[in-house]
Every structure is written in C-alpha cells, then in structure tokens.
Design an enzyme around this catalytic site. Sequence first.
Site, PDB file in Angstrom:
ATOM      1  N   ARG A  24      35.917  40.969  39.728  1.00 27.81           N
ATOM      2  CA  ARG A  24      35.469  39.607  39.450  1.00 27.81           C
ATOM      3  C   ARG A  24      35.604  38.649  40.631  1.00 27.81           C
ATOM      4  O   ARG A  24      36.569  38.676  41.365  1.00 27.81           O
ATOM      5  CB  ARG A  24      36.302  39.099  38.267  1.00 27.81           C
ATOM      6  CG  ARG A  24      36.299  37.620  38.036  1.00 27.81           C
ATOM      7  CD  ARG A  24      36.778  37.306  36.650  1.00 27.81           C
ATOM      8  NE  ARG A  24      38.216  37.078  36.589  1.00 27.81           N
ATOM      9  CZ  ARG A  24      38.841  36.695  35.471  1.00 27.81           C
ATOM     10  NH1 ARG A  24      38.166  36.529  34.360  1.00 27.81           N
ATOM     11  NH2 ARG A  24      40.132  36.498  35.480  1.00 27.81           N
ATOM     12  N   ARG A  67      40.594  35.277  42.328  1.00 25.83           N
ATOM     13  CA  ARG A  67      41.818  34.659  41.848  1.00 25.83           C
ATOM     14  C   ARG A  67      43.057  35.401  42.326  1.00 25.83           C
ATOM     15  O   ARG A  67      43.052  36.621  42.400  1.00 25.83           O
ATOM     16  CB  ARG A  67      41.805  34.611  40.316  1.00 25.83           C
ATOM     17  CG  ARG A  67      41.127  33.377  39.776  1.00 25.83           C
ATOM     18  CD  ARG A  67      40.871  33.463  38.317  1.00 25.83           C
ATOM     19  NE  ARG A  67      42.040  33.890  37.538  1.00 25.83           N
ATOM     20  CZ  ARG A  67      42.063  33.914  36.214  1.00 25.83           C
ATOM     21  NH1 ARG A  67      41.003  33.534  35.537  1.00 25.83           N
ATOM     22  NH2 ARG A  67      43.141  34.313  35.579  1.00 25.83           N
ATOM     23  N   ARG A  88      47.974  30.323  23.246  1.00 27.59           N
ATOM     24  CA  ARG A  88      48.382  31.663  23.656  1.00 27.59           C
ATOM     25  C   ARG A  88      49.705  32.074  23.028  1.00 27.59           C
ATOM     26  O   ARG A  88      50.164  33.194  23.267  1.00 27.59           O
ATOM     27  CB  ARG A  88      48.553  31.687  25.176  1.00 27.59           C
ATOM     28  CG  ARG A  88      47.415  32.321  25.953  1.00 27.59           C
ATOM     29  CD  ARG A  88      47.750  32.161  27.421  1.00 27.59           C
ATOM     30  NE  ARG A  88      47.077  33.066  28.290  1.00 27.59           N
ATOM     31  CZ  ARG A  88      45.915  32.823  28.897  1.00 27.59           C
ATOM     32  NH1 ARG A  88      45.262  31.712  28.659  1.00 27.59           N
ATOM     33  NH2 ARG A  88      45.406  33.691  29.735  1.00 27.59           N
ATOM     34  N   LYS A 135      35.885  35.197  27.904  1.00 26.44           N
ATOM     35  CA  LYS A 135      35.990  33.897  27.228  1.00 26.44           C
ATOM     36  C   LYS A 135      35.339  32.785  28.053  1.00 26.44           C
ATOM     37  O   LYS A 135      34.575  31.977  27.530  1.00 26.44           O
ATOM     38  CB  LYS A 135      37.461  33.539  26.963  1.00 26.44           C
ATOM     39  CG  LYS A 135      38.223  34.582  26.149  1.00 26.44           C
ATOM     40  CD  LYS A 135      39.653  34.158  25.872  1.00 26.44           C
ATOM     41  CE  LYS A 135      40.528  34.064  27.106  1.00 26.44           C
ATOM     42  NZ  LYS A 135      40.926  35.368  27.676  1.00 26.44           N
ATOM     43  N   ARG A 170      49.867  40.243  32.771  1.00 25.48           N
ATOM     44  CA  ARG A 170      48.994  39.421  31.920  1.00 25.48           C
ATOM     45  C   ARG A 170      48.664  40.146  30.613  1.00 25.48           C
ATOM     46  O   ARG A 170      48.653  39.539  29.546  1.00 25.48           O
ATOM     47  CB  ARG A 170      47.707  39.059  32.672  1.00 25.48           C
ATOM     48  CG  ARG A 170      47.949  37.983  33.721  1.00 25.48           C
ATOM     49  CD  ARG A 170      46.885  37.981  34.792  1.00 25.48           C
ATOM     50  NE  ARG A 170      45.578  37.544  34.327  1.00 25.48           N
ATOM     51  CZ  ARG A 170      44.443  37.745  34.993  1.00 25.48           C
ATOM     52  NH1 ARG A 170      44.472  38.388  36.144  1.00 25.48           N
ATOM     53  NH2 ARG A 170      43.305  37.304  34.515  1.00 25.48           N
TER      54      ARG A 170
END
Length: 215
Positions: free
Chosen positions: A126, A161, A87, A13, A172
């Site tokens: 990532r 992160r 969300r 996203k 998550r």
Amino acid sequence: MNIILLGPPGAGKGTQARHLVETRGMVQLSTGDMLRAAKDSGSEMGKVVADVMARGALVTDEIVIGLIREQLNTVNAKGFIFDGFPRTLAQADALTELLKNEGESLDAVVEMEVDDEALVARITARSTCGGCGEVYNDNTKPEPVDGKCSNCGEAGKFQRRADDNEESLKTRLMEYYKKTSPLIGYYYAKEMLTRIDGLGAIEKVQGDIAAVLDK
Ligand code: ADP
Ligand code: ZN
C-alpha cells in the site's frame, strides 16, 4: 445516518469511507488520519502518539475519544462515517454517549471481513497520496508512472506509512483481535451489525455497503 466501518487493518475501511464521502456527502471521521495529522503537526499530543502508532499499538482511549468529541462538537454533517473508531468497548460506549448528546444515534455497523493473508499482502503493497489521501496498491492499483496522483494531480506525493511493515502489522492484527473484535459481538447483540465480504473488488464492496445503508 451515522455508521461505523469495522474491520482489521487493511480491510479497506478508508477506501470505502472516501467513496461514501464522494457519493453521499457524508463526513469521514478517521482517528488514524487525525492522529497522523497530530503527529505531522509536531504538537505535544502528536509526539506522544507517534511512537505508539509506529509500533502498531493502540493509543489511549482518552486521546481518541477526545478527538472524536471535538469533531462531533464542531462539524455539522448529513452523516458520519466512523473509520477506525471505536476500537475498544470503552470507545464504543463513549461513542453512544457522544452521539446521544448531539441528539444523534448510530444507524449501522458494517463489518468488513478479510482474511489475514490478504491483509498482509494489501498492507505491504500500500501507498497513499500525501496530497489527497488517495490509496494505491502495487498489485491492484499502481501509482501512475508519471508520478502524479490520478485524483489530485500532485506530483511526487506518494508515501508509505511508518506502521505498514511486517513487524508493526503483527502488533496491529493482535490488537485488533484482542481489543477491537469484541465489538463485533457487542454490535451484533444490539442488532446493528452487518457483515460483508471485504475481499471482493472495490466496486463490489461499494455495492454491498450501499445495500446496507439503503435498507
Ligand atoms: P489501520 O486501520 O490501517 O490499522 P488507522 O489509520 O485506522 O489504520 O490507525 C493507525 C494507528 O492509529 C493504529 O494502529 C493506532 O495506533 C492508532 N489509532 C487509530 N485509531 C485508534 C483508536 N480508535 N484507538 C486507539 N488507537 C487508534
Ligand atoms: Zn492525490
């Protein structure tokens, strides 16, 4: 034109939102980025959310709706890309209301579909440039060897992160399936939903999203 990018963590996203900002002058409203900024600023709210985020749980509707309300009140834009918001169903209803107050409405919801295995692989690979937010991936888009961000040129800014670890990721994903995925049915019923394949190359996904926006 106002759109929502909907999809599980790691669906891409943020990457796609950044592209829309560059090519169409839209404004990205990422609640994740806002919450991380609050955390980094050391504000009271930032302290409250830091722990929740690191675990991979959702922060309260009240906090994120407040953040979005503030942005919609202050920022003038050709169009907003909601990234990571709403969300929950309560957030979705709040967004409808907030946009209405601005004389605006929602034009499209793009669901980016990616299977769980690919999500885990993407997220654990990532990293992000702390200077500009450019996203890197150990396998598909490695950090430049000279240590300088290819987008903003800053050196030594790559970061991972706190919630990009396997344990938090489990939470998550569970939060996504429990609380966020009902939005797929919600927007489908409103005839706003388009599902695209988020597994393709970045450019392919860009094209698919452009097709939805230019319809
Ligand atoms: P990702 O989509 O990769 O999980 P985000 O950057 O969108 O990451 O969000 C990171 C974290 O911030 C979430 O796991 C959650 O704790 C919090 N968060 C972001 N947006 C929301 C939201 N709309 N409602 C509740 N919590 C949120
Ligand atoms: Zn950078």
